[in-house]
Enzyme design. Structure first.
Site, PDB file in Angstrom:
ATOM      1  N   ARG A 271      24.727   2.762  45.309  1.00 38.07           N
ATOM      2  CA  ARG A 271      25.322   3.823  44.869  1.00 38.07           C
ATOM      3  C   ARG A 271      24.673   4.185  43.724  1.00 38.07           C
ATOM      4  O   ARG A 271      24.007   5.334  43.509  1.00 38.07           O
ATOM      5  CB  ARG A 271      26.803   3.777  44.569  1.00 38.07           C
ATOM      6  CG  ARG A 271      27.400   5.226  44.239  1.00 38.07           C
ATOM      7  CD  ARG A 271      28.957   5.052  44.028  1.00 38.07           C
ATOM      8  NE  ARG A 271      29.371   4.078  43.027  1.00 38.07           N
ATOM      9  CZ  ARG A 271      30.586   3.776  42.774  1.00 38.07           C
ATOM     10  NH1 ARG A 271      31.444   4.232  43.640  1.00 38.07           N
ATOM     11  NH2 ARG A 271      30.883   3.001  41.629  1.00 38.07           N
TER      12      ARG A 271
ATOM     13  N   LYS B  37      27.050   9.184  40.225  1.00 39.14           N
ATOM     14  CA  LYS B  37      27.592   8.623  38.967  1.00 39.14           C
ATOM     15  C   LYS B  37      26.819   8.880  37.988  1.00 39.14           C
ATOM     16  O   LYS B  37      25.938   7.984  37.687  1.00 39.14           O
ATOM     17  CB  LYS B  37      27.958   7.197  39.575  1.00 39.14           C
ATOM     18  CG  LYS B  37      29.401   6.597  38.689  1.00 39.14           C
ATOM     19  CD  LYS B  37      29.891   5.145  39.135  1.00 39.14           C
ATOM     20  CE  LYS B  37      30.831   4.848  38.199  1.00 39.14           C
ATOM     21  NZ  LYS B  37      32.223   5.552  38.366  1.00 39.14           N
TER      22      LYS B  37
ATOM     23  N   GLU C 194      39.200  15.213  43.087  1.00 38.29           N
ATOM     24  CA  GLU C 194      39.322  13.937  42.515  1.00 38.29           C
ATOM     25  C   GLU C 194      39.920  14.008  41.110  1.00 38.29           C
ATOM     26  O   GLU C 194      40.091  15.272  40.552  1.00 38.29           O
ATOM     27  CB  GLU C 194      38.605  12.946  42.626  1.00 38.29           C
ATOM     28  CG  GLU C 194      37.165  13.165  41.953  1.00 38.29           C
ATOM     29  CD  GLU C 194      36.168  12.189  42.064  1.00 38.29           C
ATOM     30  OE1 GLU C 194      36.566  11.247  41.542  1.00 38.29           O
ATOM     31  OE2 GLU C 194      34.765  12.503  42.213  1.00 38.29           O
TER      32      GLU C 194
HETATM   33  C1  LIG Z   1      33.421   5.346  39.314  1.00 37.52           C
HETATM   34  C2  LIG Z   1      33.933   6.752  39.805  1.00 37.52           C
HETATM   35  C3  LIG Z   1      35.207   6.578  40.820  1.00 37.52           C
HETATM   36  C4  LIG Z   1      35.859   5.249  41.067  1.00 37.52           C
HETATM   37  O1  LIG Z   1      34.808   4.678  41.981  1.00 37.52           O
HETATM   38  P1  LIG Z   1      35.061   2.838  42.243  1.00 37.52           P
HETATM   39  O2  LIG Z   1      33.721   2.423  42.846  1.00 37.52           O
HETATM   40  O3  LIG Z   1      36.130   2.483  43.000  1.00 37.52           O
HETATM   41  O4  LIG Z   1      35.004   2.382  40.853  1.00 37.52           O
HETATM   42  C5  LIG Z   1      35.694   7.686  41.230  1.00 37.52           C
HETATM   43  N1  LIG Z   1      35.424   8.968  40.676  1.00 37.52           N
HETATM   44  C6  LIG Z   1      34.251   8.897  39.880  1.00 37.52           C
HETATM   45  C7  LIG Z   1      33.855  10.700  39.593  1.00 37.52           C
HETATM   46  C8  LIG Z   1      33.727   7.885  39.523  1.00 37.52           C
HETATM   47  O5  LIG Z   1      32.469   8.184  38.519  1.00 37.52           O
END
Ligand SMILES: *Cc1c(COP(=O)(O)O)cnc(C)c1O
Length: 341
Positions: A82, A184, A220
């Site tokens: 990722r 991210k 989300e």
């Molecule tokens: C990090 C993150 C998540 C959760 O991801 P995980 O890999 O499960 O920790 C969800 N949404 C956003 C925007 C994120 O930055």
């Protein structure tokens, strides 16, 4: 190895510098060999790409102590992949999975005294990040980069018992269609701070963001993906190209199907459908799953049937199974647990 004298059960989610962190520099077209350092500060140009044009992305994962005392991480290869996908989108040189895992192993091992013991509920949170450190004033990718990774012990998420959260539909958008919602990147967080503080000031824990294009579908919260359970016990999770592909969510989908025998639907979820669900939760590395008890959209109040006091049965079982896998109490699927020491 003697553990640090820390009241593990009382830790919150904050930054506590540990003894070592890892850094590597990208110069002249290649990553130089990375090293551990005790210095928790960074010195760089005032004109660094990260400072001027927010050229940076990050990851978040945890190290756990299992019952036999071994220290492990959970699916870190997916964090490496990722981070590569985030880096590509921001024109940051990619860190190979091998380099990522090496940095992770070395840093966690060097900080073994800071990894909370088994049974405390606390864990070691690991933050890998990449940023443009070289100077740019004309808009362009930076000429130099750093890859860093530090860790900090964090407390059990549900300290005084589980408290379902209250969320509200945001009037702001998180991610544009064809934008950066699926990577991210710090930039996605910077622009959601205002909406987040506004929600907090109105008594909500988080925002629910809808799709920016039509404001019809659930996306989300901005830090966690949604999970819904239908009245007949199916797990539903929103599918969209503008949400961040949570590793916790992808793991829970597998656990739901393979361990709990549930039917899982990964599809668009219209906001109109939310009031029909029996359980609602959000998932991410920090809490695994947090139950949602109430969702407000201006004058409309949705009280989730599972209530404001506890987990619904399906999300509760899902969380228990996944934390069991992470702690070593439940057998993990092949390749999910990386033993560090
Ligand atoms: C990090 C993150 C998540 C959760 O991801 P995980 O890999 O499960 O920790 C969800 N949404 C956003 C925007 C994120 O930055």
């Amino acid at each position: 190895m003697e553990k640090k004298d820390i009241k593990w059960g009382e830790l919150g989610f904050g930054y506590m510098p540990t003894d070592y962190r890892y850094y590597a520099e990208w110069k002249n077209g290649a990553w130089e060999e990375g090293k551990l350092t005790k210095d928790n500060t960074i010195t760089m140009s005032e004109c660094a790409g990260v400072l001027q044009y927010a050229q940076t992305c990050f990851e978040g994962l945890k190290a756990y102590t299992q019952k036999d005392g071994s220290i492990v991480t959970f699916r870190p290869d997916l964090n490496a992949e990722r981070l590569q996908s985030s880096a590509r989108r921001l024109l940051i040189p990619e860190v190979s999975t091998e380099m990522f895992l090496h940095a992770l192993d070395e840093t966690v091992k060097a900080n073994a005294a800071w990894v909370p013991p088994y049974g405390t509920g606390a864990t070691l949170y690991v933050r890998p990040f990449l940023f443009g450190s070289g100077p740019v004033i004309g808009v362009a990718p930076a000429p130099e980069y750093q890859f860093r990774l530090f860790c900090t012990p964090v407390g059990p998420y549900f300290k005084g018992g589980v408290k379902p959260i209250k969320i509200c539909v945001s009037d702001y958008d998180r991610a544009a269609p064809h934008g950066t919602g699926d990577i991210k990147a710090g930039l996605n967080y910077a622009m959601s701070l205002y909406a987040g503080e506004l929600a907090h000031s109105r008594g909500y824990n988080e925002n629910m963001f809808l799709d920016a294009g039509t404001r019809t579908y659930v996306e989300e919260t901005g830090g966690a993906n949604f999970l819904f359970v239908t009245k007949d016990g199916k797990l539903v999770t929103p599918k969209s190209s503008t949400i961040l592909p949570s590793i916790t969510r992808r793991s829970l989908v597998y656990v739901a199907k393979e361990y709990l025998g549930l039917t899982v639907e990964e599809r668009q979820v219209p906001f109109e459908e939310v009031k029909e669900f029996a359980e609602v939760g959000v998932c991410g590395t920090a809490a695994v799953i947090s139950p949602v008890g109430e969702i407000d959209n201006h004058d409309e109040k949705i009280m989730v049937p599972s209530g404001m006091n506890e987990f619904g049965p399906v999300l509760g079982k899902l969380r228990e199974t996944l934390t069991g896998i992470q702690n070593g109490d439940v057998e993990a699927p092949e390749g999910w647990i990386r033993k560090i020491c």
